[in-house]
Write a protein that holds these residues in place. Sequence first.
Motif: not given
Length: 119
Positions: A44-58
């Motif tokens: 399962e997905f835990v956390a991610g960070i977008d390369w272009s803007r550094g935005t995060t998701a949890y």
Amino acid sequence: QLQASGGGLVQSGGSLRLSCAASGGTFRRNTMAWFRRAAGLEREFVAGIDWSRGTTAYAHSVKGRFTITRDNAKNTVYLEMNILRPEDTAVYYCAADLTGWRAEWVGSWGQGTLVTVSS
């Protein structure tokens, strides 16, 4: 290549920091994430960070307790895990080359690092 480290045994309520060092490729242009797989369950997905803007998701289950960050100078992504619970026990995987926050959309996987939270 992705090299994950930092797993271990911790008591409930404790903290750990996972690291994932990337080599090769273009780290700065790479969306990165952490997934986990608990015994008997799907990854399962835990956390991610977008390369272009550094935005995060949890994932909802870790929001407010876990923080994902990246250090482009060191080609490393981190997962700071606080207020750990026994249900956080899992093998944690670093991921790169994602097109979304789903395991089937991951292009590169690192080896797992085991996190065990005792009650």
